[in-house]
Design an enzyme around this catalytic site. Structure first.
Site, PDB file in Angstrom:
ATOM      1  N   GLU A 180      -4.440   7.529  -4.739  1.00 10.36           N
ATOM      2  CA  GLU A 180      -4.695   6.861  -6.026  1.00 10.36           C
ATOM      3  C   GLU A 180      -6.013   7.356  -6.609  1.00 10.36           C
ATOM      4  OE1 GLU A 180      -4.420   2.621  -5.410  1.00 10.36           O
ATOM      5  OE2 GLU A 180      -2.349   2.762  -4.747  1.00 10.36           O
ATOM      6  N   HIS A 199      -1.827   0.659  -9.985  1.00 14.55           N
ATOM      7  CA  HIS A 199      -2.377  -0.350  -9.062  1.00 14.55           C
ATOM      8  C   HIS A 199      -2.996  -1.523  -9.838  1.00 14.55           C
ATOM      9  CE1 HIS A 199      -4.149  -1.036  -4.811  1.00 14.55           C
ATOM     10  NE2 HIS A 199      -3.899  -2.187  -5.425  1.00 14.55           N
ATOM     11  N   ARG A 214       0.865  -1.171   0.000  1.00 14.26           N
ATOM     12  CA  ARG A 214       0.000   0.000   0.000  1.00 14.26           C
ATOM     13  C   ARG A 214       0.908   1.229   0.000  1.00 14.26           C
ATOM     14  NH1 ARG A 214      -3.477  -2.835  -1.510  1.00 14.26           N
ATOM     15  NH2 ARG A 214      -5.474  -3.298  -0.529  1.00 14.26           N
TER      16      ARG A 214
END
Ligand code: 8YV
Length: 347
Positions: free
Chosen positions: A271, A290, A242
């Site tokens: 994000e 991601h 993360r």
């Protein structure tokens, strides 16, 4: 006589395949939202008020919304990570949290390895030379990369995904594997000769440091300026965990100042990554949007697992994978006692 069947309601938030949606409709009335927008937010909240189950990815559920969902029994997230959900409040309320481990392990390990290869061999930077017509002479030292084969790979957090990355490194690339974990992993040590280190030692010894820890209070900015300073100047940092496991400003400074050589990042504090983030354009950074588990096969398997979890949990057969079953049992016990003590409906 069996229990009378209940009229169940499920809120689904995420574009789901028709067969997955149909399976949910087999046990409940489904309020389906492909995504949450300003326009449908009120409808989503009013559906949640009546729902027994909530299923989806990146579920926008906070403690306040939870308090307005009195019937909610099960949250089934289409992800292995659940740092975006209010677990402590769910524990207190006895709301079962189900996630999707195992089915994404190998794909996420592939993503980590793609970042390792790209970062060591400067794949994106050099592919751009070709794409932009700048490949005008033979590649010289200024464009050489760094070997992967035979190097030392440090895995920070040797859980399922960490172990899968370690296997790729040891068996495919003859790498020496170091790992951190809260307890030793004898199977990994025996199978591929991995060695456990504390974080300080691992950072100092590894040529490539790969972060695979869950995000929680204890891992917030685990990799800060001090930790980066312990890494070798030729080392690369890979993050598929993360974003907030790393202090991003400290990382930018370390990459700029030659404290470490490169970074391969699939996750970010914010994000999507802000367009003006230096991480988006630095030559020694490979930044991905991601995509850890983002293949057709794996995202389908994750959705299937989340659906199975939801149906299993709401119908009493039991979920395949749940995070807080024990806390829910305790919460149910507390409710029963309270009912006994105060002359609840059962007396
Ligand atoms: C995606 C992940 O973020 O499973 C996780 O925890 O990080 C990724 O697979 C997630 O599936 C998006 O919904």
């Amino acid at each position: 006589m069996g229990e009378p069947s209940r009229h169940l309601r499920i809120v689904a938030l995420r574009r789901l395949r028709e067969d997955h949606l149909e399976a949910l409709k087999g046990i409940a009335e489904v309020d389906y939202f492909e995504e949450l927008t300003e326009t449908n937010r009120d409808a989503f909240l009013s559906a949640l008020e009546k729902a027994h189950g909530l299923i989806g990815g990146k579920l926008a559920l906070d403690e306040q919304m939870l308090s307005k969902a009195p019937k909610l029994e099960v949250v089934s997230t289409i992800s292995v990570g659940y740092d975006h959900l209010p677990l402590a409040a769910m524990n207190r309320r006895g709301v079962l949290l189900c996630n999707t481990p195992d089915v994404l392990t190998e794909t996420t390990a592939d993503t980590a390895f793609a970042l390792i290869m790209a970062t060591q061999r400067r794949l994106v930077e050099l592919a751009n030379l070709v794409r932009e017509g700048r490949w005008t002479q033979h590649i010289g030292r200024e464009h050489f990369g760094t070997d992967v084969y035979g190097k030392t790979l440090g895995i920070v957090g040797a859980g399922r995904i960490g172990a899968a990355i370690a296997r790729r490194g040891a068996l495919g690339f003859d790498m020496r594997i170091l790992y951190t974990a809260s307890s030793p992993k004898p199977d990994l040590e025996k199978a591929i000769g991995a060695r456990r280190r504390d974080l300080t030692q691992l950072l100092g010894e590894a040529d490539i440091v790969c972060l695979v820890v869950p995000y929680q209070d204890s891992t917030h900015h685990l990799i800060d300026a001090k930790a980066l300073g312990l890494m070798q100047p030729h080392a690369a940092l890979i993050n598929v965990a993360r974003g907030n496991v790393v202090d991003e400003q400290a990382l930018i400074d370390a990459l700029d100042g030659g404290v470490i050589r490169a970074a391969g990042l699939d996750v970010f504090a914010q994000e999507p990554l802000a367009k003006d983030s230096p991480l988006a354009i630095m030559d020694n950074v490979v930044a991905l949007p991601h995509i850890g588990s983002a293949t057709h096969e794996t995202r389908d398997a994750m959705a299937q697992r989340a659906v199975d979890n939801m149906i299993g949990a709401l119908t009493g057969r039991g979920p395949v994978s749940a995070v807080n079953a024990e806390s829910c049992r305790r919460a149910a016990g507390r409710t029963d006692k309270r009912e006994e003590g105060t002359g609840g409906p059962g007396e």
